[in-house]
Write a protein that holds these residues in place. Sequence first.
Motif, short mmCIF file in Angstrom:
data_model
loop_
_atom_site.label_atom_id
_atom_site.label_comp_id
_atom_site.label_asym_id
_atom_site.label_seq_id
_atom_site.Cartn_x
_atom_site.Cartn_y
_atom_site.Cartn_z
N TRP A 175 48.46 44.49 43.24
CA TRP A 175 48.27 45.46 44.32
C TRP A 175 48.73 46.84 43.88
CZ3 TRP A 175 45.61 44.31 48.60
CH2 TRP A 175 45.43 42.97 48.90
N SER A 202 47.46 38.06 42.04
CA SER A 202 47.22 39.30 42.79
C SER A 202 47.93 40.48 42.15
CB SER A 202 47.72 39.15 44.23
OG SER A 202 47.02 38.13 44.88
N GLY A 262 43.78 46.04 45.98
CA GLY A 262 44.22 45.00 45.07
C GLY A 262 43.08 44.13 44.57
N THR A 263 43.41 43.29 43.62
CA THR A 263 42.41 42.40 43.04
C THR A 263 41.90 41.36 44.04
OG1 THR A 263 44.17 41.04 42.09
CG2 THR A 263 43.19 42.73 40.67
N LEU A 323 38.79 42.76 45.45
CA LEU A 323 37.70 42.69 44.49
C LEU A 323 37.12 41.26 44.44
CD1 LEU A 323 36.09 44.31 42.41
CD2 LEU A 323 37.79 43.67 40.71
N PHE A 324 38.00 40.27 44.51
CA PHE A 324 37.55 38.88 44.55
C PHE A 324 36.69 38.64 45.79
CE2 PHE A 324 38.09 34.44 45.81
CZ PHE A 324 37.69 33.80 44.65
N PRO A 352 42.43 41.63 35.22
CA PRO A 352 43.58 42.54 35.17
C PRO A 352 44.92 41.81 35.13
CG PRO A 352 42.00 43.36 36.75
CD PRO A 352 41.51 42.01 36.31
N ALA A 353 45.04 40.69 35.82
CA ALA A 353 46.29 39.94 35.80
C ALA A 353 46.55 39.37 34.40
CB ALA A 353 46.25 38.81 36.83
N LEU A 384 43.75 35.28 38.04
CA LEU A 384 43.57 35.47 39.48
C LEU A 384 44.88 35.71 40.23
CD1 LEU A 384 40.70 33.00 40.46
CD2 LEU A 384 40.58 35.47 40.26
N SER A 417 37.74 39.82 38.67
CA SER A 417 38.95 40.22 39.40
C SER A 417 40.20 39.54 38.87
CB SER A 417 38.78 39.91 40.89
OG SER A 417 38.80 38.52 41.12
N GLY A 418 40.04 38.50 38.07
CA GLY A 418 41.19 37.82 37.49
C GLY A 418 41.64 38.40 36.17
#
Length: 147
Positions: free
Chosen positions: A96, A94, A110-111, A114-115, A83-84, A92, A80-81
């Motif tokens: 959205w 966020s 948002g991520t 997923l986290f 994409p950032a 990590l 989940s980290g």
Amino acid sequence: MSPVVMHTVARMMAPVLLLVSLVLAVRGHDIPGGGFVGGLMAATAFALQMVAFGRPAARKQLRVHPTRLAAAGLLVALGSGIPAMLGGREFLSSIWGQLPLPWSDSLKVGTPQLFDVGVYLAVLGTAMAFILGMGRGEDTTAPDSRA
């Protein structure tokens, strides 16, 4: 407690506990809850199955080995980290977005969600490994230490 009562309570309560665990996991961003509490509540449902029907029945209901479930949860949480980072932001952070829905305006995704899914799976897998490990004592008989 009578075995009939215990079996009936377990059959009725396990699905309710799993549903509550999902509600806690999904609502965790706006009110107390989240992946950790939801994962513990799901583990409670499987622990109830183990108490009522035995370790093999709980293991069968889980369907996935607890260690694999925990590992998958860790991978999802770490993933989940990514994409950032791909967007040039810190790991990590966020991200959205809005998902359009046909029956309403849109759904905020948002991520962090997923986290939380990753944490839910990791906590469920870890707790179940512990709970099923405790139940292992009833499968085998320990040798007498006084001999």
